[in-house]
Scaffold this active site. Structure first.
Site, PDB file in Angstrom:
ATOM      1  N   ALA A  28     -50.790 -88.818  22.733  1.00 19.60           N
ATOM      2  CA  ALA A  28     -49.546 -89.383  22.213  1.00 19.60           C
ATOM      3  C   ALA A  28     -48.863 -90.100  23.364  1.00 19.60           C
ATOM      4  CB  ALA A  28     -48.642 -88.285  21.659  1.00 19.60           C
ATOM      5  N   LYS A  59     -41.675 -96.045  20.514  1.00 17.02           N
ATOM      6  CA  LYS A  59     -41.151 -94.691  20.677  1.00 17.02           C
ATOM      7  C   LYS A  59     -40.626 -94.565  22.094  1.00 17.02           C
ATOM      8  CE  LYS A  59     -44.136 -91.273  21.312  1.00 17.02           C
ATOM      9  NZ  LYS A  59     -45.292 -90.357  21.195  1.00 17.02           N
ATOM     10  N   ALA A  94     -59.378-100.899  31.053  1.00 15.61           N
ATOM     11  CA  ALA A  94     -58.322-100.289  31.865  1.00 15.61           C
ATOM     12  C   ALA A  94     -56.991-100.320  31.127  1.00 15.61           C
ATOM     13  CB  ALA A  94     -58.207-101.014  33.207  1.00 15.61           C
ATOM     14  N   SER A 116     -62.988 -95.611  22.426  1.00 16.37           N
ATOM     15  CA  SER A 116     -62.153 -96.382  21.503  1.00 16.37           C
ATOM     16  C   SER A 116     -62.210 -95.733  20.125  1.00 16.37           C
ATOM     17  CB  SER A 116     -62.678 -97.822  21.378  1.00 16.37           C
ATOM     18  OG  SER A 116     -62.992 -98.384  22.617  1.00 16.37           O
ATOM     19  N   LYS A 129     -61.043 -88.818  14.158  1.00 10.22           N
ATOM     20  CA  LYS A 129     -59.962 -89.590  14.777  1.00 10.22           C
ATOM     21  C   LYS A 129     -59.183 -90.367  13.718  1.00 10.22           C
ATOM     22  CE  LYS A 129     -57.552 -91.983  17.776  1.00 10.22           C
ATOM     23  NZ  LYS A 129     -56.393 -91.419  18.449  1.00 10.22           N
ATOM     24  N   CYS A 189     -52.256 -97.292  16.888  1.00  9.28           N
ATOM     25  CA  CYS A 189     -53.291 -96.583  16.126  1.00  9.28           C
ATOM     26  C   CYS A 189     -53.017 -96.433  14.637  1.00  9.28           C
ATOM     27  CB  CYS A 189     -53.501 -95.183  16.718  1.00  9.28           C
ATOM     28  SG  CYS A 189     -54.194 -95.192  18.369  1.00  9.28           S
ATOM     29  N   THR A 214     -58.086-105.194  14.363  1.00  9.87           N
ATOM     30  CA  THR A 214     -58.309-105.456  12.949  1.00  9.87           C
ATOM     31  C   THR A 214     -58.745-106.908  12.785  1.00  9.87           C
ATOM     32  OG1 THR A 214     -56.605-103.853  12.387  1.00  9.87           O
ATOM     33  CG2 THR A 214     -57.245-105.403  10.659  1.00  9.87           C
TER      34      THR A 214
END
Length: 482
Positions: free
Chosen positions: A161, A336, A10, A128, A217, A273, A91
Site C-alpha cells: 500500500a 492518498k 525502477a 508486475s 493479486k 492498481c 490498460t
C-alpha cells in the site's frame, strides 16, 4: 545459492522491494535496472524519484554496498540468478480489449531481452500485476529463444500500500509465490522463499500454483475496491436520509465477519492498481464467457465514477449552480496521503469537472509538483502508465485555468470554496478561521475525505458538505445534481 538479483523496472514496486531485499540480505547483490537515465539518476541521488516514508533510510543504508541502480540492463540481467520483472502493464487504449485488457508490450519486450542476454539458468519472477496465464506466454517466448538456458517462471505479486510500502515490506501479511508443480518449479519456489525467509516468518510465505498467484493479486485489489465502492454507495443514501456514514461504517465494521478496514467514505478510490486491475478482471471474465461475473465487477468502477461525478455536482449546485469564474481551492492532489503518486487520483476528475464549468482552480499538495499536476490534467485516460517520453508534454487548455501553490492558505485566499481531496494529516490541523476570513462569502468547504469536523467548520461560518454526512440547511435546499 542466490548470489545476484536483478529487477527490471525502477518504479514504485521495483525500487522499494529491492531496497528492502538488499537490506535484509546483505550477502546478495541486488541491482535495479531501467532504461530511463533520469529515473536511475534519481535513485542514485539524495532526492529519490518517489516519496515513501522510511524509504530514504533503507536506500542510504544499502546503496553502494549491495544495492545498485543502473542503466546497464543487459549486463546485470545476464549475470543474475533471479530476475524480477516489474515493468508497466498499462490498460490497452486501442485494438482488441481496448479500455479493459492489459497491454503486455513491455513485458514481452523484457522477456525477449532476458532470452537474448542470458547464458545461465534463471528464475524469472513476475512482480508486475499481470493477467492470468501471462506466465504461460512468457514461458513460450523464453523456451523458443532459450539457446540451452533453462528458465523457471514464478509469480510473486506485490501487495504494497503506497504510503506504508516500507512497513508492508518489513512485515507483510503474506508473501505469495506461485510456480509450476514440477520438481524444477518447486525448486525455484524454494529458492525465492529462502530469500524472503531471511525476515518473513515461514507461515506468511504461501506457495501456490502459477495461476492462483496471478489471479490472487487481481482478486485482492478487486475486493478492496469493492469495499470502498460499497461504503461510498451507502454514503449517498446517508445524505438522502440524514444518516451519518461514519456511524454506519463503524457499526458495520464491528462485525467480526466484516472488519473496519477500507470502510471510510470518500470522493473515490485512485492509485495505479484498483481500476486497472478490475478492468483487467472484467476483460478476463468476458474472454472466458462469464458476462455476469464481468458485469458484477464493472459495477465497482461505475460506483467509483458516480461518486466523483456526484461530488462535482454537489459543488456546482451548492454554489448557485455555477462556478464559472469562481476560485476553488483544491487541497490534496495525490490519490492518498503519504505519497506523491497521482495515478488515477480522484482529484483529476474532480478538477476536470470544475474546470469544465469554467472554475479557476488553485491546488496545494505537499508532495505533488506543478509539472505533475499539469501533466495529469493534459493526459488521456491510461496515458500515465506508459513511459514518460510517451506522455503529453504540453498542458491542456483546461490546465491553463489552474494554479499550483505552496500552501493551503494561499490556495484558499479569495476563493469561494475549498475542496479537500486527499487526507493529508496537515489538513486536519489547519487554521480554518484564518482561511474563512480570507475567502469570498458565502464560503464553502466540500470535505471529500471527512478529515475535518463539519460542526466546527459551521461554527466558523462555512457552508459545509461532507461525504455521507447529514446535510446542513443550505444544502438541503439545493439539488443534489446540477
Amino acid at each position: 545459492m542466490v548470489k545476484k538479483i536483478c529487477c527490471i523496472g525502477a518504479g514504485y514496486v521495483g525500487g522499494p522491494t529491492m531496497a528492502v531485499i538488499a537490506l535484509k540480505c546483505p550477502d546478495i547483490e541486488v541491482v535495479v535496472v531501467d532504461i530511463s537515465e533520469p529515473r536511475i539518476s534519481g535513485w542514485n541521488s539524495d532526492r529519490l524519484p518517489i516519496y515513501e516514508p522510511g524509504l530514504d533510510d533503507v536506500v542510504k543504508q544499502c546503496r553502494g554496498r549491495n544495492l545498485f541502480f543502473s542503466t546497464e540492463v543487459h549486463r546485470h540481467v545476464g549475470e543474475a540468478d533471479i530476475v524480477f520483472v516489474s515493468v508497466n502493464t498499462p490498460t490497452k487504449t486501442c485494438g482488441l480489449g481496448a479500455g479493459k485488457a492489459a497491454d503486455l508490450t513491455y513485458w514481452e519486450s523484457a522477456a525477449r531481452m532476458i532470452a537474448d542476454v542470458s547464458r545461465s539458468d534463471k528464475i524469472v519472477v513476475e512482480k508486475s500485476t499481470v493477467p492470468v496465464k501471462t506466465a504461460e506466454a512468457i514461458e513460450k517466448i523464453l523456451s523458443h529463444n532459450s539457446r540451452g538456458v533453462r528458465y523457471q517462471i514464478l509469480s510473486n505479486p506485490e501487495f504494497l500500500a503506497e504510503g506504508t510500502a516500507v512497513r508492508d515490506l518489513f512485515s507483510p501479511d503474506r508473501v505469495l509465490i506461485g510456480g509450476r508443480e514440477t520438481p524444477d518449479g518447486r525448486a525455484a519456489v524454494a529458492a525465492l522463499s529462502d530469500v524472503y525467509a531471511r525476515w518473513v516468518p515461514d507461515d506468511r510465505i504461501i506457495a501456490t500454483n502459477l495461476w492462483s498467484a496471478e489471479l490472487s493479486k487481481l482478486a485482492a485489489n478487486a475486493f478492496l475496491a469493492q469495499r470502498i465502492s460499497s461504503v461510498n454507495a451507502i454514503s449517498a443514501l446517508c445524505e438522502a436520509t440524514g444518516a451519518d456514514v461514519a456511524e454506519v461504517a463503524h457499526s458495520v465494521g464491528r462485525d467480526a465477519r466484516i472488519g473496519p478496514r477500507f470502510l471510510s467514505a470518500s470522493v473515490g478510490f485512485g492509485g495505479s492498481c484498483f481500476q486497472k486491475d478490475i478492468l483487467n478482471l472484467v476483460y478476463i471474465c468476458e474472454c472466458y464467457g462469464l458476462p455476469e461475473v464481468a458485469s458484477y465487477w464493472r459495477e465497482v468502477i461505475r460506483i467509483n465514477d458516480y461518486q466523483k461525478t456526484r461530488f462535482v455536482h454537489r459543488v456546482v449546485s451548492s454554489m448557485f449552480n455555477t462556478v464559472a469564474g469562481k476560485k476553488v481551492a483544491v487541497l490534496g492532489f495525490a490519490f492518498k496521503k503519504d505519497t506523491g503518486d497521482t495515478r488515477e487520483t480522484p482529484a483529476i476528475d474532480v478538477c476536470r469537472g470544475l474546470l469544465g464549468d469554467k472554475a479557476v482552480v488553485s491546488i496545494y499538495d505537499p508532495q505533488v509538483t506543478e509539472e505533475q499536476v499539469q501533466r495529469d490534467l493534459a493526459m488521456k485516460q491510461f496515458d500515465w502508465d506508459h513511459p514518460r517520453h510517451l506522455q503529453p508534454l504540453s498542458p491542456s487548455d483546461l490546465a491553463k485555468q489552474v494554479a499550483v501553490v505552496n500552501d493551503a492558505y494561499e490556495a484558499a485566499r479569495d476563493a469561494h470554496a475549498v475542496c479537500i481531496l486527499t487526507e493529508w494529516d496537515e489538513f486536519r490541523t489547519l487554521d480554518y478561521k484564518r482561511m474563512f476570513d480570507a475567502m469570498q462569502k458565502p464560503a464553502f468547504v466540500f470535505n471529500g475525505r471527512n478529515v475535518v469536523d463539519p460542526a466546527k467548520l459551521r461554527e466558523i461560518g462555512f457552508v459545509v458538505y461532507a461525504i455521507g454526512k447529514p446535510l446542513d440547511g443550505w444544502l438541503k435546499d439545493m439539488p443534489a445534481v446540477a
